[in-house]
Design a protein around this motif. Structure first.
Motif, PDB file in Angstrom:
ATOM      1  N   ASN A  59       0.707  -1.304  -0.155  1.00 34.63           N
ATOM      2  CA  ASN A  59       0.081   0.056  -0.122  1.00 34.63           C
ATOM      3  C   ASN A  59       0.755   1.325   0.133  1.00 34.63           C
ATOM      4  OD1 ASN A  59       0.935  -0.415   2.467  1.00 34.63           O
ATOM      5  ND2 ASN A  59      -0.971   0.214   3.601  1.00 34.63           N
ATOM      6  N   LYS A  60       2.151   1.119   0.298  1.00 34.66           N
ATOM      7  CA  LYS A  60       3.092   2.296  -0.021  1.00 34.66           C
ATOM      8  C   LYS A  60       3.714   2.455  -1.359  1.00 34.66           C
ATOM      9  CE  LYS A  60       2.319   3.536   4.305  1.00 34.66           C
ATOM     10  NZ  LYS A  60       2.899   3.114   5.573  1.00 34.66           N
ATOM     11  N   THR A  61       3.737   1.612  -2.079  1.00 40.38           N
ATOM     12  CA  THR A  61       4.502   1.278  -3.244  1.00 40.38           C
ATOM     13  C   THR A  61       4.492   2.680  -4.348  1.00 40.38           C
ATOM     14  OG1 THR A  61       3.021   0.257  -4.511  1.00 40.38           O
ATOM     15  CG2 THR A  61       4.918  -1.158  -3.266  1.00 40.38           C
ATOM     16  N   ARG A  62       3.337   3.323  -4.207  1.00 38.39           N
ATOM     17  CA  ARG A  62       2.975   4.276  -5.287  1.00 38.39           C
ATOM     18  C   ARG A  62       3.833   5.531  -5.028  1.00 38.39           C
ATOM     19  NH1 ARG A  62      -0.451   5.091  -9.130  1.00 38.39           N
ATOM     20  NH2 ARG A  62      -1.798   3.778  -8.746  1.00 38.39           N
ATOM     21  N   GLN A  63       3.719   5.917  -3.492  1.00 36.79           N
ATOM     22  CA  GLN A  63       4.437   7.010  -3.203  1.00 36.79           C
ATOM     23  C   GLN A  63       5.921   6.855  -3.503  1.00 36.79           C
ATOM     24  OE1 GLN A  63       2.340   6.382   0.697  1.00 36.79           O
ATOM     25  NE2 GLN A  63       2.748   8.882   0.884  1.00 36.79           N
ATOM     26  N   VAL A  64       6.328   5.691  -3.027  1.00 39.48           N
ATOM     27  CA  VAL A  64       8.095   5.164  -3.544  1.00 39.48           C
ATOM     28  C   VAL A  64       8.315   5.481  -4.655  1.00 39.48           C
ATOM     29  CG1 VAL A  64       9.698   3.626  -3.148  1.00 39.48           C
ATOM     30  CG2 VAL A  64       8.258   4.036  -1.351  1.00 39.48           C
ATOM     31  N   ALA A  65       7.501   4.932  -5.653  1.00 45.80           N
ATOM     32  CA  ALA A  65       7.574   4.868  -7.177  1.00 45.80           C
ATOM     33  C   ALA A  65       7.575   6.431  -7.855  1.00 45.80           C
ATOM     34  CB  ALA A  65       6.547   4.255  -7.745  1.00 45.80           C
ATOM     35  N   GLU A  66       6.995   7.137  -6.970  1.00 52.63           N
ATOM     36  CA  GLU A  66       6.848   8.637  -7.602  1.00 52.63           C
ATOM     37  C   GLU A  66       7.850   9.618  -6.937  1.00 52.63           C
ATOM     38  OE1 GLU A  66       1.873   8.701  -8.134  1.00 52.63           O
ATOM     39  OE2 GLU A  66       2.786   9.798  -6.510  1.00 52.63           O
ATOM     40  N   ALA A  67       8.435   9.089  -5.870  1.00 52.30           N
ATOM     41  CA  ALA A  67       9.340  10.149  -5.103  1.00 52.30           C
ATOM     42  C   ALA A  67      10.857   9.914  -5.088  1.00 52.30           C
ATOM     43  CB  ALA A  67       8.823  10.492  -3.708  1.00 52.30           C
ATOM     44  N   PHE A  68      11.031   8.401  -5.393  1.00 54.03           N
ATOM     45  CA  PHE A  68      12.494   8.154  -5.121  1.00 54.03           C
ATOM     46  C   PHE A  68      13.155   7.747  -6.372  1.00 54.03           C
ATOM     47  CE2 PHE A  68      10.625   7.564  -0.974  1.00 54.03           C
ATOM     48  CZ  PHE A  68      11.819   7.765  -0.008  1.00 54.03           C
ATOM     49  N   SER A  69      14.376   7.612  -6.363  1.00 51.99           N
ATOM     50  CA  SER A  69      15.409   7.466  -7.554  1.00 51.99           C
ATOM     51  C   SER A  69      15.839   5.943  -7.615  1.00 51.99           C
ATOM     52  CB  SER A  69      16.356   8.073  -7.645  1.00 51.99           C
ATOM     53  OG  SER A  69      16.356   9.547  -7.983  1.00 51.99           O
ATOM     54  N   TRP A  70      15.787   5.322  -6.244  1.00 50.40           N
ATOM     55  CA  TRP A  70      16.296   3.978  -6.002  1.00 50.40           C
ATOM     56  C   TRP A  70      15.413   3.467  -4.932  1.00 50.40           C
ATOM     57  CZ3 TRP A  70      21.195   1.504  -7.024  1.00 50.40           C
ATOM     58  CH2 TRP A  70      22.310   2.255  -7.784  1.00 50.40           C
ATOM     59  N   VAL A  71      15.221   2.041  -5.032  1.00 51.62           N
ATOM     60  CA  VAL A  71      14.702   1.174  -3.857  1.00 51.62           C
ATOM     61  C   VAL A  71      15.580  -0.073  -3.783  1.00 51.62           C
ATOM     62  CG1 VAL A  71      12.569  -0.035  -3.005  1.00 51.62           C
ATOM     63  CG2 VAL A  71      12.587   1.899  -4.792  1.00 51.62           C
ATOM     64  N   HIS A  72      16.019  -0.068  -2.392  1.00 53.26           N
ATOM     65  CA  HIS A  72      17.255  -1.133  -2.135  1.00 53.26           C
ATOM     66  C   HIS A  72      16.484  -2.126  -1.592  1.00 53.26           C
ATOM     67  CE1 HIS A  72      20.945   1.484  -1.868  1.00 53.26           C
ATOM     68  NE2 HIS A  72      20.139   2.306  -2.419  1.00 53.26           N
ATOM     69  N   SER A  73      15.293  -2.211  -1.229  1.00 55.84           N
ATOM     70  CA  SER A  73      14.640  -3.207  -0.371  1.00 55.84           C
ATOM     71  C   SER A  73      13.628  -4.004  -0.924  1.00 55.84           C
ATOM     72  CB  SER A  73      14.155  -2.569   1.017  1.00 55.84           C
ATOM     73  OG  SER A  73      13.315  -1.355   0.417  1.00 55.84           O
ATOM     74  N   VAL A  74      13.885  -4.479  -2.239  1.00 52.91           N
ATOM     75  CA  VAL A  74      12.822  -4.807  -3.080  1.00 52.91           C
ATOM     76  C   VAL A  74      13.135  -6.456  -2.733  1.00 52.91           C
ATOM     77  CG1 VAL A  74      11.772  -5.711  -5.591  1.00 52.91           C
ATOM     78  CG2 VAL A  74      12.317  -3.370  -4.849  1.00 52.91           C
ATOM     79  N   ASP A  75      12.103  -7.350  -2.320  1.00 52.60           N
ATOM     80  CA  ASP A  75      12.374  -8.708  -2.097  1.00 52.60           C
ATOM     81  C   ASP A  75      11.313  -9.756  -2.489  1.00 52.60           C
ATOM     82  OD1 ASP A  75      10.533  -8.162  -0.164  1.00 52.60           O
ATOM     83  OD2 ASP A  75      11.829  -8.755   1.397  1.00 52.60           O
ATOM     84  N   ARG A  76      10.584  -9.341  -3.188  1.00 57.25           N
ATOM     85  CA  ARG A  76       9.452  -9.974  -3.946  1.00 57.25           C
ATOM     86  C   ARG A  76       8.856  -9.438  -5.079  1.00 57.25           C
ATOM     87  NH1 ARG A  76       7.538  -7.953   0.469  1.00 57.25           N
ATOM     88  NH2 ARG A  76       5.474  -7.220   1.046  1.00 57.25           N
ATOM     89  N   LEU A  77       8.596 -10.305  -6.020  1.00 58.32           N
ATOM     90  CA  LEU A  77       7.949  -9.880  -7.476  1.00 58.32           C
ATOM     91  C   LEU A  77       6.946  -8.927  -7.503  1.00 58.32           C
ATOM     92  CD1 LEU A  77       8.758 -10.042 -10.253  1.00 58.32           C
ATOM     93  CD2 LEU A  77       7.013 -12.053 -10.516  1.00 58.32           C
ATOM     94  N   LYS A  78       5.886  -9.189  -6.324  1.00 59.79           N
ATOM     95  CA  LYS A  78       4.735  -8.405  -6.145  1.00 59.79           C
ATOM     96  C   LYS A  78       5.002  -7.028  -6.161  1.00 59.79           C
ATOM     97  CE  LYS A  78       0.546  -7.993  -3.386  1.00 59.79           C
ATOM     98  NZ  LYS A  78       0.084  -7.757  -2.202  1.00 59.79           N
ATOM     99  N   ILE A  79       6.097  -6.593  -5.152  1.00 58.74           N
ATOM    100  CA  ILE A  79       6.292  -5.097  -4.816  1.00 58.74           C
ATOM    101  C   ILE A  79       7.112  -4.842  -6.150  1.00 58.74           C
ATOM    102  CG2 ILE A  79       8.003  -3.877  -3.522  1.00 58.74           C
ATOM    103  CD1 ILE A  79       5.629  -4.676  -2.150  1.00 58.74           C
ATOM    104  N   ALA A  80       7.826  -5.268  -6.764  1.00 55.99           N
ATOM    105  CA  ALA A  80       8.645  -5.031  -8.218  1.00 55.99           C
ATOM    106  C   ALA A  80       7.374  -4.545  -8.980  1.00 55.99           C
ATOM    107  CB  ALA A  80       9.505  -6.019  -8.414  1.00 55.99           C
ATOM    108  N   LYS A  81       6.456  -5.465  -9.172  1.00 51.02           N
ATOM    109  CA  LYS A  81       5.233  -5.286 -10.284  1.00 51.02           C
ATOM    110  C   LYS A  81       4.576  -3.902 -10.108  1.00 51.02           C
ATOM    111  CE  LYS A  81       4.503  -9.818 -12.221  1.00 51.02           C
ATOM    112  NZ  LYS A  81       3.600 -10.987 -11.928  1.00 51.02           N
ATOM    113  N   ARG A  82       4.538  -3.790  -8.747  1.00 54.51           N
ATOM    114  CA  ARG A  82       3.661  -2.565  -8.591  1.00 54.51           C
ATOM    115  C   ARG A  82       4.522  -1.267  -8.683  1.00 54.51           C
ATOM    116  NH1 ARG A  82      -1.087  -3.137  -5.251  1.00 54.51           N
ATOM    117  NH2 ARG A  82      -0.808  -1.016  -4.222  1.00 54.51           N
TER     118      ARG A  82
END
Ligand SMILES: *Cc1c(COP(=O)(O)O)cnc(C)c1O
Length: 232
Positions: free
Chosen positions: A85-108
């Motif tokens: 439920n927080k992926t949208r804010q992260v996708a909109e505001a950041f340049s990098w994400v270091h903490s992806v550990d499952r496909l569902k989050i990556a897809k979102r």
């Protein structure tokens, strides 16, 4: 000289020394300043002392700071646990994400990355030796997961991130970081063009750099110890 300025100088010169000790170029290791719980004034000061990359763990806190510091060309890295439920804010505001550990989050993240922004840089977090920690994929899953993430259109898979179980024993630190390095090498041999190893924090910088870290995530050594933070 301010306290933050002195600490930055110390950490930068330590990184340089650890690079020399292991025959590496200091430019090959990026200092990511972990600014969770720090004020925007402290971040501003660290920026003015030359730091450009900042890492945050808590989405709400981070987004507020990113807005308040929008006048500075900071590269923001999300390094904390990430719920759907927080992926949208992260996708909109950041340049990098270091903490992806499952496909569902990556897809979102890929679906929600705004079209006007460059691809979101991703590190796959690997649970290298910490049985207790729930964060990070199992090392055996890393190749398959990395392949799937690399296919997603609005993401750029850059490498691996790990937070080994905390220990003061340098040998154990080296062992964990070496395992991450070797896994990264396996992924490269499998054809994934990775250039980033996000590993090493205030207390294990030396071992991380010796084992090939390209990005160290440093909080307390730059800003002093943190107040305890409750959940978001
Ligand atoms: C807080 C944090 C750091 C920084 O840790 P220090 O020990 O303060 O340097 C690095 N990485 C992650 C993922 C963190 O949550």
């Amino acid at each position: 000289m301010s306290i933050i300025a002195e600490k930055i100088e110390q950490v930068v010169s330590q990184i340089k020394q650890f690079c020399e000790d292991s025959q590496r170029k200091p430019d090959d290791v990026t200092l990511l300043a972990v600014s969770k719980t720090r004020s925007t004034d402290e971040i501003r000061e660290a920026f003015h002392q030359g730091l450009r990359c900042f890492g945050e763990n808590y989405v709400q806190e981070a987004v507020e700071k990113i807005v308040a510091l929008a006048d500075l060309p900071i590269e923001w890295h999300f390094i904390g646990p990430l719920q759907s439920n927080k992926t949208r804010q992260v996708a909109e505001a950041f340049s990098w994400v270091h903490s992806v550990d499952r496909l569902k989050i990556a897809k979102r993240l890929s679906e929600q990355r705004p079209a006007n922004l460059p691809a979101l840089n991703i590190c796959l977090q690997v649970n290298i030796d910490d049985e207790q920690s729930k964060s990070g994929c199992h090392p055996d899953e890393a190749i398959e997961l990395a392949r799937q993430i690399a296919e997603l259109p609005n993401l750029k898979l850059r490498g691996l991130m790990a937070i080994p179980a905390p220990t003061d024993d340098p040998e154990q630190q080296h062992r964990a970081f070496k395992a991450v390095s070797q896994l990264s090498e396996q992924l490269r041999l499998a054809g994934l063009p990775l250039d980033t190893l996000s590993m090493g924090m205030s207390s294990d910088l030396e071992a991380a750099i010796a084992e090939g870290s390209t990005m160290v995530r440093v909080g307390t050594a730059l800003f002093g110890s943190r107040p305890a933070k409750s959940v978001e």
